[in-house]
Design an enzyme around this catalytic site. Sequence first.
Site, PDB file in Angstrom:
ATOM      1  CG  ASP A   1     -16.178   0.165 -24.319  1.00  0.00           C
ATOM      2  OD1 ASP A   1     -15.932  -0.763 -23.507  1.00  0.00           O
ATOM      3  OD2 ASP A   1     -16.281   1.364 -23.974  1.00  0.00           O
TER       4      ASP A   1
ATOM      5  CE  LYS B   1     -10.936   5.808 -15.666  1.00  0.00           C
ATOM      6  NZ  LYS B   1     -12.338   6.085 -15.644  1.00  0.00           N
TER       7      LYS B   1
HETATM    8  P1  GTP Z   1     -14.432   5.083 -18.280  1.00  0.00           P
HETATM    9  O1  GTP Z   1     -14.214   4.136 -17.134  1.00  0.00           O
HETATM   10  O2  GTP Z   1     -15.126   6.319 -17.858  1.00  0.00           O
HETATM   11  O3  GTP Z   1     -13.180   5.334 -19.062  1.00  0.00           O
HETATM   12  O4  GTP Z   1     -15.454   4.470 -19.315  1.00  0.00           O
HETATM   13  P2  GTP Z   1     -15.613   3.017 -19.872  1.00  0.00           P
HETATM   14  O5  GTP Z   1     -16.591   3.129 -21.000  1.00  0.00           O
HETATM   15  O6  GTP Z   1     -14.323   2.349 -20.202  1.00  0.00           O
HETATM   16  O7  GTP Z   1     -16.187   2.219 -18.644  1.00  0.00           O
HETATM   17  P3  GTP Z   1     -17.626   2.132 -18.039  1.00  0.00           P
HETATM   18  O8  GTP Z   1     -17.387   1.319 -16.825  1.00  0.00           O
HETATM   19  O9  GTP Z   1     -18.307   3.439 -17.921  1.00  0.00           O
HETATM   20  O10 GTP Z   1     -18.425   1.282 -19.117  1.00  0.00           O
HETATM   21  C1  GTP Z   1     -18.107  -0.044 -19.394  1.00  0.00           C
HETATM   22  C2  GTP Z   1     -19.028  -0.551 -20.505  1.00  0.00           C
HETATM   23  O11 GTP Z   1     -20.375  -0.500 -20.070  1.00  0.00           O
HETATM   24  C3  GTP Z   1     -18.966   0.267 -21.786  1.00  0.00           C
HETATM   25  O12 GTP Z   1     -19.095  -0.612 -22.888  1.00  0.00           O
HETATM   26  C4  GTP Z   1     -20.177   1.174 -21.693  1.00  0.00           C
HETATM   27  O13 GTP Z   1     -20.680   1.505 -22.962  1.00  0.00           O
HETATM   28  C5  GTP Z   1     -21.157   0.302 -20.925  1.00  0.00           C
HETATM   29  N1  GTP Z   1     -22.070   1.076 -20.086  1.00  0.00           N
HETATM   30  C6  GTP Z   1     -21.737   2.038 -19.195  1.00  0.00           C
HETATM   31  N2  GTP Z   1     -22.848   2.564 -18.621  1.00  0.00           N
HETATM   32  C7  GTP Z   1     -23.908   1.893 -19.181  1.00  0.00           C
HETATM   33  C8  GTP Z   1     -25.327   1.993 -19.018  1.00  0.00           C
HETATM   34  O14 GTP Z   1     -25.859   2.799 -18.263  1.00  0.00           O
HETATM   35  N3  GTP Z   1     -26.086   1.134 -19.766  1.00  0.00           N
HETATM   36  C9  GTP Z   1     -25.536   0.220 -20.626  1.00  0.00           C
HETATM   37  N4  GTP Z   1     -26.365  -0.573 -21.302  1.00  0.00           N
HETATM   38  N5  GTP Z   1     -24.203   0.110 -20.805  1.00  0.00           N
HETATM   39  C10 GTP Z   1     -23.411   0.952 -20.102  1.00  0.00           C
END
Ligand code: GTP
Length: 348
Positions: free
Chosen positions: A106, A157
């Site tokens: 993302d 954070k």
């Molecule tokens: P926050 O840190 O909570 O703000 O969320 P974030 O989405 O910015 O960070 P996160 O580290 O949770 O996720 C980073 C990326 O990895 C994002 O694109 C998520 O969609 C993806 N992601 C997170 N958890 C998973 C998972 O269990 N499986 C997969 N395939 N992707 C994941």
Amino acid sequence: MKAIILVGGEGTRLRPLTYSVVKPMVPVANRPFIEHVILKLAAHGINDIVLAMGYKPDSIFAYFKDGAGAGIKLSYSLEEKPLGTAGAVKNAGAHVEDTFFVLNGDTFSDIDYTYMLAFHRRNRAKATIALSHVEDPTRFGVVETKEDGRVTAFIEKPARDKVTSHWINAGVYILEPSVLDCIPGNQFFMFEKGVFPPMLDRGERVFAYTSKSYWIDMGRPSQYHQLNCDVLRGLCSSPLYRVKDITIEQGCAVHPSAHITGPAVINGGCNIAEDATITGPAVIGRNCLIGKGASISNSVLWDDIIVGAGASITGSIIASGAKIEESTRLEDLTINQEAPSDPITKKI
Ligand code: GTP
């Protein structure tokens, strides 16, 4: 070379904008977000791409299939339960035998993957983490480094008064296959907590590649809106979008009295009625009807939207299928597609 893109778990939606379209498929300049990311990797010769995902991705399969049409080998790694960022990479990387990239699905950036790989090799790193510079790092994972680029600490954070660096984890990694040995199989595991800090404790070679290139986390509607505007303005690059003042795809009917100021991209099958004005940056999806005297500026409209006569839309995102009544004024709003007769409307 291989890249694993983390496209997320069950909840990966751009809420409150849409519930049925998954985040990787939201349109940026009228093409799925993840298509921009994939083609940017391919432009650097990284064309063996695995999408790691935790939900049934019918729309993604239907659109990309195996990627062969674009000269890319695309495969899918599905998770039966949330595995976190590192767990998902472990799940997807069973047969990885060489240096590989990992991208958070993302974020969007102009990070130069070719330079980053050269940096990784020059340092004989086991892991290289791209860092981006932001004004406010309190929503992100801050990474501290030494002068030679070696990572010394991760601070997730930080509170505003505890900010020690404005360099944050950009969610782009280059890893050696041996990093996978540090991740347990079929368990929830995160890079920022479970993988990188223990690697530092063991004295392993973890480096930071700092980049002041364009970078955005498009996890919120306001950032998604920003990304669309930035692509149109040419502030970031995409192989899918050639910066041009006004692009009007085939099959559109634009009344001679309508006034369009770029940057604007209008997809096929649209009808722009008399005296309508479109002021860029503006993205208009397929088969939209822009009524007589309506005005649209600084906004992103998806497909099949009807904008009634005299309506005015500014700084907004309208998801597919919405009907905007005559003379309505929308400013800085998101309109959800699922209930067009009673749209969920939220401030961006
Ligand atoms: P926050 O840190 O909570 O703000 O969320 P974030 O989405 O910015 O960070 P996160 O580290 O949770 O996720 C980073 C990326 O990895 C994002 O694109 C998520 O969609 C993806 N992601 C997170 N958890 C998973 C998972 O269990 N499986 C997969 N395939 N992707 C994941």
